[in-house]
Design an enzyme around this catalytic site. Structure first.
Site: not given
Length: 386
Positions: A335, A83
């Site tokens: 996200h 991420c």
């Protein structure tokens, strides 16, 4: 030593882009950034992305995006750090400029997640954890973060309501961001009434699955002047830090310390010649509300165990002492994992230019922190208004 400045920034709205593919999103953000900088070519391209292979059955993103954008025979590669891929891609672009090998570099972060079934998306995101020692035994990525949240609450006496304040703050700022996935304020009750996804993590404690792309153009002050980019558009990349920690939670020295974030922040502060107290706003990685609390502690903003206390005291609001998630963060802006670190960078640039929809008063120095896994790969970047 050369300096690096960002002279262009662009992004797409975050959301469920059913009619756009990964290349469409990436090229839109990239061309927006190039248009913002007033340029029509770059020396190289770095693409931040985590899981394009499983999600859209496409790799070789450097060639795909550079070709689709008409950039010619430039070097172009994908950067993967779970991420934290976006933050890592920004750092690789900066290093290329600082090294002197390249003068004008484009960075784009992109992720197309919503085409996959939810169960598959959950599995793909868990690739950021340890496949043999964690996932094989049935732990999802959400479950691992839920363990951290439960331990944090037990260790320091916080409640689910206390941690919900991070989500409330993010949505308050995201409501003013035209690029955010969620543009509506929420209350603590909204978070508490949302269903559990992994006790004690609730739906509104977690960031959404979504699509999006963001891009920045990096060069030197000398080249920016040569290109005719107005100085008020320049934002200096003043400091960078990156570090890893154990990929498995069971191997950590302390489950409640983001050691990689602490080390990365120390490196970034040293390079920039600043301390935590000098930072005017923090774009931290709040994929889950507990991570916002732990991040503030690791960055030196709060003592260990007191990150959530800042939220309870109202110190994380846009006009408070430690503004975070100024355009909604991962929770409200969204996200799209590999793109997140670049979205954070674009948002820092807008704040330091004085162009943000929720403007931090007199912002001169900003920080972005991008987490990969449950804290196993973390980047910290410090930006300064020129």
């Amino acid at each position: 030593m050369r300096k690096a400045v960002i002279i262009g920034a662009g992004m797409t709205p975050v959301g469920e882009h059913w009619k756009l593919g990964l290349r469409d999103l990436a090229v839109e953000a990239l061309l927006n950034a190039m248009d913002d900088a007033g340029i029509d070519k770059v020396d190289s391209l770095y693409v931040g992305n985590m899981v394009s292979g499983p999600f859209v059955e496409q790799e070789n993103l450097g060639a795909l995006i550079a070709d689709w954008a008409g950039l010619g025979n430039i070097p172009a590669v994908k950067i993967e750090a779970a991420c934290a891929s976006g933050g890592a891609a920004v750092q690789e672009g900066v290093k290329a400029v600082l090294s002197g090998l390249e003068d004008v570099v484009a960075v784009v972060g992109v992720e197309k997640m919503t085409d996959a079934w939810p169960s598959d998306a959950t599995r793909y995101l868990a690739y950021a954890a340890d496949a043999e020692w964690e996932l094989f035994h049935g732990a999802s990525f959400v479950a691992l973060n839920a363990l951290i949240m439960r331990y944090y609450m037990k260790a320091y006496g916080y409640t689910e309501e206390d941690l919900a304040l991070f989500a409330v703050n993010a949505h308050a700022n995201g409501a003013k961001n035209p690029y955010a996935m969620f543009k509506r304020p929420i209350k603590v009750e909204t978070v508490l009434k949302s269903p559990y996804v992994a006790d004690p993590l609730k739906l509104f404690d977690a960031s959404p699955v979504c699509d999006g792309a963001a891009s920045v153009i990096i060069t030197t002050p000398e080249k920016a002047k040569e290109l005719g980019v107005p100085k008020e558009k320049w934002v200096e990349v003043a400091g960078m830090g990156r570090a890893i920690d154990t990929i498995t939670l069971a191997s950590r020295e302390d489950l409640l310390v983001l050691k990689a974030a602490k080390v990365a922040a120390e490196r970034a502060y040293k390079m920039a010649g600043v301390e935590a107290k000098d930072i005017d706003f923090f774009e931290v990685h709040d994929a889950f509300t507990v991570m916002a609390a732990l991040s503030l502690e690791a960055l030196g903003v709060a003592e260990k165990g007191e990150g959530a206390k800042l939220a309870k005291e109202g110190q994380i609001a846009i006009d408070a002492d430690y503004p975070i998630q100024t355009m909604g963060g991962l929770k409200a802006r969204g996200h799209p994992v590999g793109a997140t670190g670049v979205y954070q960078t674009v948002e820092a640039v807008l704040q330091l230019r004085g162009e943000a929809p929720s403007q931090v008063p007199d912002a001169e120095i900003g920080l972005t922190q991008n987490i990969g896994g449950t804290g196993s790969n973390i980047t910290v970047n410090v930006f300064r208004r020129v």
